[in-house]
Write a protein that holds these residues in place. Structure first.
Motif, PDB file in Angstrom:
ATOM      1  N   THR A   1       2.612  44.376 -59.308  1.00 43.44           N
ATOM      2  CA  THR A   1       1.285  44.264 -58.723  1.00 43.44           C
ATOM      3  C   THR A   1       0.236  44.764 -59.701  1.00 43.44           C
ATOM      4  O   THR A   1       0.530  45.575 -60.581  1.00 43.44           O
ATOM      5  CB  THR A   1       1.206  45.091 -57.421  1.00 43.44           C
ATOM      6  OG1 THR A   1      -0.149  45.142 -56.970  1.00 43.44           O
ATOM      7  CG2 THR A   1       1.712  46.506 -57.614  1.00 43.44           C
ATOM      8  N   ALA A   2      -0.976  44.275 -59.515  1.00 44.23           N
ATOM      9  CA  ALA A   2      -2.086  44.760 -60.341  1.00 44.23           C
ATOM     10  C   ALA A   2      -2.494  46.161 -59.934  1.00 44.23           C
ATOM     11  O   ALA A   2      -3.171  46.871 -60.683  1.00 44.23           O
ATOM     12  CB  ALA A   2      -3.272  43.813 -60.211  1.00 44.23           C
ATOM     13  N   ASP A   3      -2.085  46.575 -58.748  1.00 42.71           N
ATOM     14  CA  ASP A   3      -2.442  47.898 -58.248  1.00 42.71           C
ATOM     15  C   ASP A   3      -1.601  48.980 -58.914  1.00 42.71           C
ATOM     16  O   ASP A   3      -0.453  48.748 -59.311  1.00 42.71           O
ATOM     17  CB  ASP A   3      -2.224  47.985 -56.732  1.00 42.71           C
ATOM     18  CG  ASP A   3      -3.070  46.970 -55.974  1.00 42.71           C
ATOM     19  OD1 ASP A   3      -4.171  46.668 -56.450  1.00 42.71           O
ATOM     20  OD2 ASP A   3      -2.611  46.488 -54.929  1.00 42.71           O
ATOM     21  N   ILE A   4      -2.164  50.156 -59.037  1.00 39.58           N
ATOM     22  CA  ILE A   4      -1.407  51.328 -59.461  1.00 39.58           C
ATOM     23  C   ILE A   4      -0.770  51.931 -58.224  1.00 39.58           C
ATOM     24  O   ILE A   4      -1.451  52.209 -57.235  1.00 39.58           O
ATOM     25  CB  ILE A   4      -2.334  52.346 -60.161  1.00 39.58           C
ATOM     26  CG1 ILE A   4      -2.868  51.752 -61.477  1.00 39.58           C
ATOM     27  CG2 ILE A   4      -1.601  53.647 -60.451  1.00 39.58           C
ATOM     28  CD1 ILE A   4      -3.873  52.627 -62.190  1.00 39.58           C
ATOM     29  N   VAL A   5       0.536  52.097 -58.240  1.00 38.93           N
ATOM     30  CA  VAL A   5       1.261  52.545 -57.050  1.00 38.93           C
ATOM     31  C   VAL A   5       1.967  53.871 -57.320  1.00 38.93           C
ATOM     32  O   VAL A   5       2.259  54.219 -58.465  1.00 38.93           O
ATOM     33  CB  VAL A   5       2.288  51.488 -56.592  1.00 38.93           C
ATOM     34  CG1 VAL A   5       1.594  50.203 -56.178  1.00 38.93           C
ATOM     35  CG2 VAL A   5       3.310  51.200 -57.701  1.00 38.93           C
ATOM     36  N   THR A   6       2.247  54.586 -56.245  1.00 40.34           N
ATOM     37  CA  THR A   6       2.959  55.857 -56.366  1.00 40.34           C
ATOM     38  C   THR A   6       4.405  55.619 -56.766  1.00 40.34           C
ATOM     39  O   THR A   6       5.104  54.798 -56.166  1.00 40.34           O
ATOM     40  CB  THR A   6       2.906  56.631 -55.036  1.00 40.34           C
ATOM     41  OG1 THR A   6       1.537  56.918 -54.723  1.00 40.34           O
ATOM     42  CG2 THR A   6       3.679  57.934 -55.133  1.00 40.34           C
ATOM     43  N   ILE A   7       4.854  56.336 -57.782  1.00 44.86           N
ATOM     44  CA  ILE A   7       6.208  56.196 -58.307  1.00 44.86           C
ATOM     45  C   ILE A   7       7.063  57.418 -57.975  1.00 44.86           C
ATOM     46  O   ILE A   7       8.253  57.300 -57.685  1.00 44.86           O
ATOM     47  CB  ILE A   7       6.175  56.011 -59.843  1.00 44.86           C
ATOM     48  CG1 ILE A   7       5.416  54.728 -60.206  1.00 44.86           C
ATOM     49  CG2 ILE A   7       7.578  55.985 -60.434  1.00 44.86           C
ATOM     50  CD1 ILE A   7       6.078  53.473 -59.721  1.00 44.86           C
ATOM     51  N   HIS A   8       6.465  58.606 -57.992  1.00 46.56           N
ATOM     52  CA  HIS A   8       7.260  59.833 -57.989  1.00 46.56           C
ATOM     53  C   HIS A   8       6.428  60.982 -57.438  1.00 46.56           C
ATOM     54  O   HIS A   8       5.214  61.024 -57.644  1.00 46.56           O
ATOM     55  CB  HIS A   8       7.685  60.133 -59.431  1.00 46.56           C
ATOM     56  CG  HIS A   8       8.912  60.962 -59.579  1.00 46.56           C
ATOM     57  ND1 HIS A   8      10.129  60.604 -59.036  1.00 46.56           N
ATOM     58  CD2 HIS A   8       9.135  62.140 -60.230  1.00 46.56           C
ATOM     59  CE1 HIS A   8      11.035  61.520 -59.371  1.00 46.56           C
ATOM     60  NE2 HIS A   8      10.450  62.467 -60.080  1.00 46.56           N
ATOM     61  N   GLU A   9       7.084  61.904 -56.758  1.00 52.92           N
ATOM     62  CA  GLU A   9       6.355  63.041 -56.191  1.00 52.92           C
ATOM     63  C   GLU A   9       7.299  64.230 -56.000  1.00 52.92           C
ATOM     64  O   GLU A   9       8.224  64.166 -55.196  1.00 52.92           O
ATOM     65  CB  GLU A   9       5.742  62.634 -54.844  1.00 52.92           C
ATOM     66  CG  GLU A   9       4.871  63.697 -54.210  1.00 52.92           C
ATOM     67  CD  GLU A   9       4.337  63.225 -52.872  1.00 52.92           C
ATOM     68  OE1 GLU A   9       4.504  63.970 -51.884  1.00 52.92           O
ATOM     69  OE2 GLU A   9       3.775  62.105 -52.803  1.00 52.92           O
ATOM     70  N   TYR A  10       7.060  65.307 -56.774  1.00 54.45           N
ATOM     71  CA  TYR A  10       7.886  66.512 -56.685  1.00 54.45           C
ATOM     72  C   TYR A  10       7.014  67.718 -57.042  1.00 54.45           C
ATOM     73  O   TYR A  10       5.879  67.581 -57.517  1.00 54.45           O
ATOM     74  CB  TYR A  10       9.076  66.435 -57.647  1.00 54.45           C
ATOM     75  CG  TYR A  10      10.289  65.725 -57.085  1.00 54.45           C
ATOM     76  CD1 TYR A  10      11.260  66.431 -56.362  1.00 54.45           C
ATOM     77  CD2 TYR A  10      10.462  64.362 -57.256  1.00 54.45           C
ATOM     78  CE1 TYR A  10      12.378  65.792 -55.848  1.00 54.45           C
ATOM     79  CE2 TYR A  10      11.576  63.709 -56.738  1.00 54.45           C
ATOM     80  CZ  TYR A  10      12.528  64.431 -56.035  1.00 54.45           C
ATOM     81  OH  TYR A  10      13.627  63.790 -55.519  1.00 54.45           O
ATOM     82  N   THR A  11       7.579  68.908 -56.861  1.00 54.12           N
ATOM     83  CA  THR A  11       6.872  70.138 -57.220  1.00 54.12           C
ATOM     84  C   THR A  11       6.927  70.364 -58.723  1.00 54.12           C
ATOM     85  O   THR A  11       7.781  69.802 -59.434  1.00 54.12           O
ATOM     86  CB  THR A  11       7.494  71.356 -56.525  1.00 54.12           C
ATOM     87  OG1 THR A  11       8.817  71.559 -57.055  1.00 54.12           O
ATOM     88  CG2 THR A  11       7.570  71.174 -55.016  1.00 54.12           C
ATOM     89  N   ALA A  12       6.029  71.218 -59.215  1.00 50.89           N
ATOM     90  CA  ALA A  12       6.031  71.583 -60.635  1.00 50.89           C
ATOM     91  C   ALA A  12       7.366  72.196 -61.034  1.00 50.89           C
ATOM     92  O   ALA A  12       7.870  71.948 -62.145  1.00 50.89           O
ATOM     93  CB  ALA A  12       4.887  72.562 -60.920  1.00 50.89           C
ATOM     94  N   TYR A  13       7.959  72.981 -60.137  1.00 52.15           N
ATOM     95  CA  TYR A  13       9.255  73.598 -60.427  1.00 52.15           C
ATOM     96  C   TYR A  13      10.340  72.536 -60.589  1.00 52.15           C
ATOM     97  O   TYR A  13      11.225  72.663 -61.455  1.00 52.15           O
ATOM     98  CB  TYR A  13       9.633  74.586 -59.321  1.00 52.15           C
ATOM     99  CG  TYR A  13       8.798  75.843 -59.329  1.00 52.15           C
ATOM    100  CD1 TYR A  13       9.070  76.884 -60.218  1.00 52.15           C
ATOM    101  CD2 TYR A  13       7.712  75.985 -58.472  1.00 52.15           C
ATOM    102  CE1 TYR A  13       8.297  78.040 -60.239  1.00 52.15           C
ATOM    103  CE2 TYR A  13       6.928  77.139 -58.488  1.00 52.15           C
ATOM    104  CZ  TYR A  13       7.228  78.160 -59.378  1.00 52.15           C
ATOM    105  OH  TYR A  13       6.449  79.292 -59.409  1.00 52.15           O
ATOM    106  N   SER A  14      10.292  71.475 -59.782  1.00 46.19           N
ATOM    107  CA  SER A  14      11.270  70.395 -59.920  1.00 46.19           C
ATOM    108  C   SER A  14      11.093  69.671 -61.251  1.00 46.19           C
ATOM    109  O   SER A  14      12.075  69.352 -61.928  1.00 46.19           O
ATOM    110  CB  SER A  14      11.135  69.404 -58.759  1.00 46.19           C
ATOM    111  OG  SER A  14      11.462  70.008 -57.531  1.00 46.19           O
ATOM    112  N   PHE A  15       9.837  69.399 -61.627  1.00 50.93           N
ATOM    113  CA  PHE A  15       9.578  68.775 -62.928  1.00 50.93           C
ATOM    114  C   PHE A  15      10.173  69.626 -64.048  1.00 50.93           C
ATOM    115  O   PHE A  15      10.844  69.118 -64.950  1.00 50.93           O
ATOM    116  CB  PHE A  15       8.074  68.613 -63.146  1.00 50.93           C
ATOM    117  CG  PHE A  15       7.472  67.365 -62.566  1.00 50.93           C
ATOM    118  CD1 PHE A  15       7.029  66.349 -63.382  1.00 50.93           C
ATOM    119  CD2 PHE A  15       7.352  67.210 -61.203  1.00 50.93           C
ATOM    120  CE1 PHE A  15       6.459  65.190 -62.858  1.00 50.93           C
ATOM    121  CE2 PHE A  15       6.787  66.073 -60.646  1.00 50.93           C
ATOM    122  CZ  PHE A  15       6.341  65.051 -61.475  1.00 50.93           C
ATOM    123  N   SER A  16       9.934  70.921 -63.978  1.00 50.14           N
ATOM    124  CA  SER A  16      10.424  71.833 -65.009  1.00 50.14           C
ATOM    125  C   SER A  16      11.947  71.855 -65.049  1.00 50.14           C
ATOM    126  O   SER A  16      12.557  71.807 -66.127  1.00 50.14           O
ATOM    127  CB  SER A  16       9.894  73.242 -64.739  1.00 50.14           C
ATOM    128  OG  SER A  16      10.528  74.197 -65.559  1.00 50.14           O
TER     129      SER A  16
END
Length: 389
Positions: free
Chosen positions: A252-267
C-alpha cells in the motif's frame, strides 16, 4: 462415453467444484450473503424454466450476479450469451453475468478467452455477458464489489485477512496438488497460479510432493501478541517434511504499523549487553519522537542502528530473535499483496530485506522505519511504521 468425452466431462465438473469452493470462501467472509447453485428462471408466458446459469450470487445491497464456468471458449459461449440475456430480462436484480475459466489453460484456450473478453470490454460485439475472467480475476472482482459496499477501514481489514484464507484454501486444494504432480489432466484446481508460485518459491518439484497442510490458526505469542506468521504450510515430499511460515502483508502507499514493543524488549533482542543502546531507547520511548530527543542522543541512536538495523528488520518483519516458537511463529517468507492490481510478490525474508534496501526507503535512525509511539502509549512502548513494497 469414450475416454475423450469422459475426460472433458470430468474437467468441466472439477471446474464447477472449484467455483463452489471459491463462493463458499467468499460467503464465509461475508462478501456475499448467499449463492444459488443451478439457478433457473423461466419466462412467465411459458411453462418451462428454460434459462440456466451455474451460479447466482447476491451482495449486501441485494444486487445479484450470475457466473458460469467453462474450460474452453468456442461457439458454446453463444449459449451463455443467450442464457444471460434472458436471465437479466426476467430478473432485474441480476446486473452482471460472467463466464469463468481456469487460471491455467493452454495458450490457445487462454488466447481465445482473452480475445473474447477484449471484444466485450471494447464493445466490438453486442454482449449480454460482462466479461470472461479466470478464477483469480473473478475472485478479485467479487471482492472489490463487496468492499465497495463496506466502510473503507472495514473493507481494508477484511481484504487483508481474506488473503490469508485464500492462501490456505489454495494450498490445501487437492486438485492443485494433483495438477502440480501431473497425476491428472482433468483437474482445474483453485487459484492454481498462486499455488504454482508458492510451490516454486518453496523449491518443491513436481511429482515429489506427497501432501500439503496449511493453516492460519497460529498460536498467540507468550506475551499474548500476534506472531509474524500468518500461514503455516507443512509440506511432505519424497525427500522429507518441511515447515514454511508466511507473513501476509498488504502492499500500500500508506505507511502502516509493523512492530510495537517496549524499549527493554528492543534492547533485549538487539543487544542486551549494550547499556548505551538501552539508555537511548528509553529516552526515545519517554519523549516519543526523534525531534524531541537531544541532537546528540538522536545522532548516537542513528550510529547504533547502523549496526543493529538488519537485526531489527528481521525481528520487526519476521519475528526472528524474538519471543515465540521459531518453527511456527517466525516467518520464513513474506507475501505482499496489492488488491487493487490483483498482484502479489512472494519472497524469502532475506530477499524482502534486500528489496527494501534497493528500494531506497528512508526511515529514521538509519532504518527503513518511522519511529513513533502507539495511541495512549507514549512513554510505554515504541512503535515502528513502514510502507510495504
Amino acid at each position: 462415453m469414450d475416454k475423450g468425452n469422459a475426460d472433458k466431462s470430468e474437467h468441466g465438473m472439477n471446474g464447477i467444484s472449484s467455483m463452489e469452493q471459491m463462493l463458499d470462501s467468499l460467503l464465509s467472509m461475508d462478501y456475499i450473503i448467499f449463492f444459488n447453485k443451478g439457478y433457473r428462471v423461466g419466462d412467465p408466458n411459458y411453462e418451462e424454466k428454460q434459462f440456466y446459469f451455474q451460479y447466482l450470487i447476491e451482495f449486501t445491497n441485494n444486487e445479484q450476479w450470475i457466473l458460469h464456468h467453462t474450460t474452453s471458449i468456442r461457439d458454446r459461449i453463444l449459449e451463455q450469451q443467450w442464457q444471460s440475456e434472458h436471465i437479466k430480462r426476467l430478473n432485474h436484480r441480476v446486473s452482471k453475468a460472467y463466464v469463468v475459466v481456469p487460471d491455467e489453460m493452454s495458450e490457445r484456450e487462454k488466447r481465445n478467452a482473452e480475445n473474447y473478453n477484449s471484444k466485450i470490454e471494447t464493445k466490438k460485439i453486442y454482449s449480454a455477458l460482462d466479461g470472461v475472467y479466470n478464477f483469480s480475476k473473478m475472485y478479485q472482482t467479487i471482492e472489490h464489489k463487496a468492499a465497495s459496499l463496506m466502510e473503507n477501514g472495514q473493507a481494508k481489514a477484511k481484504m487483508g485477512l481474506h488473503f490469508e484464507t485464500k492462501l490456505v484454501d489454495c494450498l490445501n486444494n487437492v486438485q492443485n496438488m494433483e495438477r502440480w504432480n501431473h497425476t491428472s489432466n482433468t483437474k482445474v484446481g483453485y487459484l492454481y497460479s498462486l499455488y504454482c508460485n508458492v510451490m516454486n518459491k518453496f523449491g518443491v518439484r513436481p511429482q515429489e510432493l506427497l501432501s500439503v497442510s496449511a493453516t492460519s490458526d497460529i498460536p498467540k505469542l507468550p506475551s499474548g501478541g500476534n506472531p509474524k506468521t500468518d500461514v503455516l504450510a507443512t509440506i511432505e515430499t519424497t525427500n522429507g517434511s518441511y515447515d514454511f511460515t508466511i507473513s501476509c502483508k498488504r502492499s500500500t502507499a500508506d505507511i502502516v504499523t509493523i512492530h510495537e514493543y517496549t524499549a527493554y524488549s528492543f534492547s533485549k533482542i538487539l543487544n542486551p549487553d549494550d547499556a548505551e543502546l538501552l539508555d537511548l531507547l528509553i529516552e526515545f520511548q519517554t519523549v516519543g519522537g526523534v525531534n524531541s530527543m537531544t541532537k546528540e542522543s538522536s545522532d548516537r541512536l542513528s550510529e547504533k542502528m547502523k549496526v543493529y538495523s538488519d537485526s531489527l528488520c528481521e525481528w520487526a518483519l519476521a519475528g526472528v530473535g524474538g519471543e515465540g516458537d521459531p518453527k511456527i511463529q517466525w516467518a520464513t517468507h513474506i507475501i505482499t499483496v496489492n488488491e487493487e492490481k490483483n498482484e502479489y510478490s512472494i519472497s524469502t525474508i532475506d530477499e524482502y530485506l534486500s528489496r527494501i534496501k534497493k528500494s531506497g526507503i528512508k526511515g529514521q535512525f538509519e532504518t527503513p522505519f518511522q519511529w513513533t509511539y502507539p495511541s495512549g502509549g507514549k512513554g510505554k512502548r515504541i512503535q515502528l511504521k513502514m510502507k510495504m513494497i
